[in-house]
Write a protein that holds these residues in place. Structure first.
Motif, PDB file in Angstrom:
ATOM      1  N   UNK A 215      -1.532   1.374  -5.950  1.00 58.91           N
ATOM      2  CA  UNK A 215      -0.464   1.185  -4.675  1.00 58.91           C
ATOM      3  C   UNK A 215       0.273   1.729  -4.371  1.00 58.91           C
ATOM      4  N   UNK A 216       1.032   1.798  -5.293  1.00 55.62           N
ATOM      5  CA  UNK A 216       2.347   2.871  -4.659  1.00 55.62           C
ATOM      6  C   UNK A 216       1.686   4.533  -3.919  1.00 55.62           C
ATOM      7  N   UNK A 217       1.069   5.379  -3.791  1.00 57.23           N
ATOM      8  CA  UNK A 217       0.399   6.117  -3.590  1.00 57.23           C
ATOM      9  C   UNK A 217       0.348   5.837  -2.006  1.00 57.23           C
ATOM     10  N   UNK A 218      -0.799   5.099  -1.794  1.00 58.45           N
ATOM     11  CA  UNK A 218      -1.411   4.187  -0.733  1.00 58.45           C
ATOM     12  C   UNK A 218      -0.510   3.626  -0.157  1.00 58.45           C
ATOM     13  N   UNK A 219       0.049   3.233  -0.195  1.00 54.09           N
ATOM     14  CA  UNK A 219       1.726   2.626   0.024  1.00 54.09           C
ATOM     15  C   UNK A 219       2.315   3.689   0.790  1.00 54.09           C
ATOM     16  N   UNK A 220       2.795   4.636   0.164  1.00 47.86           N
ATOM     17  CA  UNK A 220       3.431   6.155   0.909  1.00 47.86           C
ATOM     18  C   UNK A 220       2.506   6.825   2.227  1.00 47.86           C
ATOM     19  N   UNK A 221       1.210   7.576   1.347  1.00 49.17           N
ATOM     20  CA  UNK A 221       0.802   8.134   2.428  1.00 49.17           C
ATOM     21  C   UNK A 221       0.793   6.928   4.070  1.00 49.17           C
ATOM     22  N   UNK A 222       0.478   5.788   3.660  1.00 55.31           N
ATOM     23  CA  UNK A 222       0.485   5.213   4.933  1.00 55.31           C
ATOM     24  C   UNK A 222       2.163   5.115   5.881  1.00 55.31           C
ATOM     25  N   UNK A 223       3.090   4.324   4.943  1.00 49.39           N
ATOM     26  CA  UNK A 223       4.544   5.066   5.215  1.00 49.39           C
ATOM     27  C   UNK A 223       4.649   6.312   6.560  1.00 49.39           C
ATOM     28  N   UNK A 224       4.097   6.952   5.453  1.00 48.65           N
ATOM     29  CA  UNK A 224       4.417   8.405   6.168  1.00 48.65           C
ATOM     30  C   UNK A 224       3.552   8.920   7.289  1.00 48.65           C
ATOM     31  N   UNK A 225       2.752   8.235   7.428  1.00 51.42           N
ATOM     32  CA  UNK A 225       1.753   8.658   8.611  1.00 51.42           C
ATOM     33  C   UNK A 225       2.673   7.971   9.889  1.00 51.42           C
ATOM     34  N   UNK A 226       2.592   6.990   9.389  1.00 47.76           N
ATOM     35  CA  UNK A 226       4.023   6.096  10.407  1.00 47.76           C
ATOM     36  C   UNK A 226       4.839   6.700  10.835  1.00 47.76           C
ATOM     37  N   UNK A 227       5.791   7.486   9.990  1.00 50.62           N
ATOM     38  CA  UNK A 227       7.184   7.969  10.482  1.00 50.62           C
ATOM     39  C   UNK A 227       6.840   8.770  11.075  1.00 50.62           C
ATOM     40  N   UNK A 236      -0.150  15.319   2.057  1.00 49.59           N
ATOM     41  CA  UNK A 236       0.721  16.411   1.858  1.00 49.59           C
ATOM     42  C   UNK A 236       1.612  16.162   0.804  1.00 49.59           C
ATOM     43  N   UNK A 237       2.383  15.126   1.816  1.00 53.29           N
ATOM     44  CA  UNK A 237       3.279  14.746   0.928  1.00 53.29           C
ATOM     45  C   UNK A 237       3.751  14.033  -0.215  1.00 53.29           C
ATOM     46  N   UNK A 238       2.373  13.471  -0.496  1.00 50.21           N
ATOM     47  CA  UNK A 238       2.152  12.886  -1.528  1.00 50.21           C
ATOM     48  C   UNK A 238       2.039  13.658  -2.499  1.00 50.21           C
ATOM     49  N   UNK A 239       1.495  14.285  -2.951  1.00 50.92           N
ATOM     50  CA  UNK A 239       1.736  15.269  -4.179  1.00 50.92           C
ATOM     51  C   UNK A 239       2.908  15.250  -4.600  1.00 50.92           C
ATOM     52  N   UNK A 240       3.982  14.700  -3.715  1.00 48.98           N
ATOM     53  CA  UNK A 240       5.918  15.220  -4.944  1.00 48.98           C
ATOM     54  C   UNK A 240       5.497  14.046  -5.191  1.00 48.98           C
ATOM     55  N   UNK A 241       5.074  12.454  -4.494  1.00 49.65           N
ATOM     56  CA  UNK A 241       5.115  10.995  -5.029  1.00 49.65           C
ATOM     57  C   UNK A 241       4.712  10.575  -6.296  1.00 49.65           C
ATOM     58  N   UNK A 242       2.938  11.727  -6.705  1.00 53.27           N
ATOM     59  CA  UNK A 242       2.461  11.745  -7.647  1.00 53.27           C
ATOM     60  C   UNK A 242       3.567  12.707  -9.048  1.00 53.27           C
ATOM     61  N   UNK A 243       4.298  13.407  -8.589  1.00 54.45           N
ATOM     62  CA  UNK A 243       4.826  14.516  -9.457  1.00 54.45           C
ATOM     63  C   UNK A 243       5.525  13.479  -9.823  1.00 54.45           C
ATOM     64  N   UNK A 244       6.705  12.236  -9.125  1.00 52.83           N
ATOM     65  CA  UNK A 244       7.412  11.898  -9.578  1.00 52.83           C
ATOM     66  C   UNK A 244       7.320  10.788 -10.444  1.00 52.83           C
ATOM     67  N   UNK A 245       6.077  10.165 -10.257  1.00 53.29           N
ATOM     68  CA  UNK A 245       5.430   9.062 -10.642  1.00 53.29           C
ATOM     69  C   UNK A 245       4.868   9.394 -12.224  1.00 53.29           C
ATOM     70  N   UNK A 246       4.313  10.606 -12.162  1.00 57.50           N
ATOM     71  CA  UNK A 246       4.573  11.344 -13.996  1.00 57.50           C
ATOM     72  C   UNK A 246       5.085  11.709 -14.579  1.00 57.50           C
ATOM     73  N   UNK A 247       6.663  11.877 -14.180  1.00 56.96           N
ATOM     74  CA  UNK A 247       7.321  11.987 -14.778  1.00 56.96           C
ATOM     75  C   UNK A 247       8.228  10.084 -15.811  1.00 56.96           C
ATOM     76  N   UNK A 248       7.605   9.598 -14.237  1.00 57.76           N
ATOM     77  CA  UNK A 248       8.229   8.021 -14.127  1.00 57.76           C
ATOM     78  C   UNK A 248       7.314   7.380 -15.417  1.00 57.76           C
ATOM     79  N   UNK A 249       6.797   7.650 -16.212  1.00 59.31           N
ATOM     80  CA  UNK A 249       5.807   7.323 -16.516  1.00 59.31           C
ATOM     81  C   UNK A 249       5.739   7.783 -18.032  1.00 59.31           C
TER      82      UNK A 249
END
Length: 322
Positions: A215-227, A236-249
């Motif tokens: 849900x977080x990744x999907x929302x990020x991609x949708x929001x970043x596409x609009x922005x 492309x930017x979703x990889x950074x978000x994925x790494x941040x989720x890895x760290x948080x988890x």
């Protein structure tokens, strides 16, 4: 998830390749195109650092949005590429070749060995105790790990963006299955050796837990596409978000292990937590220090990604003992 990976591997084997692939996950994608590197042992006019801008006269952004025409290239065909190289734009004729699936997988033997061992341990434990929640979480963890790693190892190229089915399969595996792996690990930490009340307080329980990452990744991609106005830029930017989720988890799991240990009343439970803590701690420390941490901070690992799985071998061993 294993079925998705199997289909992705089959698709990679039957579809032609331009002899190059993108970088770590989707980090080499941008609104302009895809930065590629040649695949080892494959002849291609594409060089490391080339940015594929367009294929057959259509920009990659248009291809990913389905605005391109029908293109069904086969191995041996020559396709027109427009690339960016050293600040200049060039038009190249790229002869398509068969993708070296077997050689690529064998080159990542260390990482894939860990994945297979992890799934084998998970399947064995689940077969012995199929009705227990920790073993189910462990099986999801193992399936997600192998199901995401195999397509990730094979990577994706510019032609996959043209063939959106291939790219969709790859994204489903490297983001969807990978989310299942990390969420399964978090779920396991919440229920082993006993179920913590934290999971009961979460609306929807474990199901909600498994929806957070995608849900977080999907929302990020949708929001970043609009922005940004670019779907490729957003992916492309979703990889950074994925790494941040890895760290948080990872941090959350470390905290949960501490909670499990401090609240365990029976000595046997505490010993089980110790084994998991040692195995998980060793694996996490090495993977964070040499791979995920440097990738997030400086944009590249200290050691090759194909050896990353070796650092995790302590974890399935610890689970088998516990």
């Amino acid at each position: 998830m294993l079925a998705v990976a199997a289909v992705a591997v089959w698709h990679r084997g039957v579809e032609p390749s331009d002899g190059a692939r993108g970088g770590y996950v989707t980090s080499s994608l941008s609104g302009d195109g895809l930065v590629v590197s040649p695949i080892s042992g494959v002849e291609t006019p594409l060089r490391a650092g080339d940015q594929v801008l367009a294929i057959d006269g259509v920009a990659l952004e248009a291809w990913i949005r389905g605005a391109g025409h029908v293109l069904e290239p086969a191995t041996g065909d020559t396709v027109s590429y427009r690339i960016g190289r050293d600040g200049a734009r060039l038009d190249l004729g790229v002869a398509l070749v068969a993708y070296p699936v077997t050689a690529t997988l064998l080159d990542s033997w260390g990482t894939l060995s860990f994945c297979v061992v992890m799934l084998a341990v998970a399947a064995y434990v689940f077969a012995r105790r199929p009705r227990e929640e920790p073993t189910a979480a462990l099986l999801l963890l193992g399936s997600g790990l192998l199901g995401s790693t195999v397509p990730w190892v094979l990577g994706f190229g510019a032609l996959d963006v043209v063939d959106r089915t291939s790219f969709a399969l790859w994204m489903l595996a490297t983001f969807g299955s990978y989310a299942l792996f990390w969420t399964g690990a978090l779920h396991f930490a919440l229920v082993f050796p006993r179920r913590l009340l934290l999971l009961d307080w979460l609306p929807g329980g474990a199901l909600t837990l498994y929806l957070v990452w995608p849900g977080f990744i999907g929302a990020w991609i949708a929001g970043a596409t609009l922005a940004t106005g670019s779907l490729l830029e957003a992916i492309g930017s979703a990889t950074t978000i994925q790494l941040q989720l890895v760290l948080a988890t990872t941090l959350a799991m470390m905290g949960l292990v501490v909670v499990q240990y401090r609240t365990a009343r029976e000595p046997a439970m505490r010993q089980q937590v110790r084994w998991i803590a040692w195995g998980g701690g060793i694996s996490t420390a090495f993977s964070t220090a040499f791979w995920f941490g440097p990738e997030l901070i400086v944009g590249g690992p200290l050691l090759p990604w194909n050896a990353a799985g070796i650092s995790g071998m302590a974890f399935p061993v610890a689970i088998a003992i516990a």
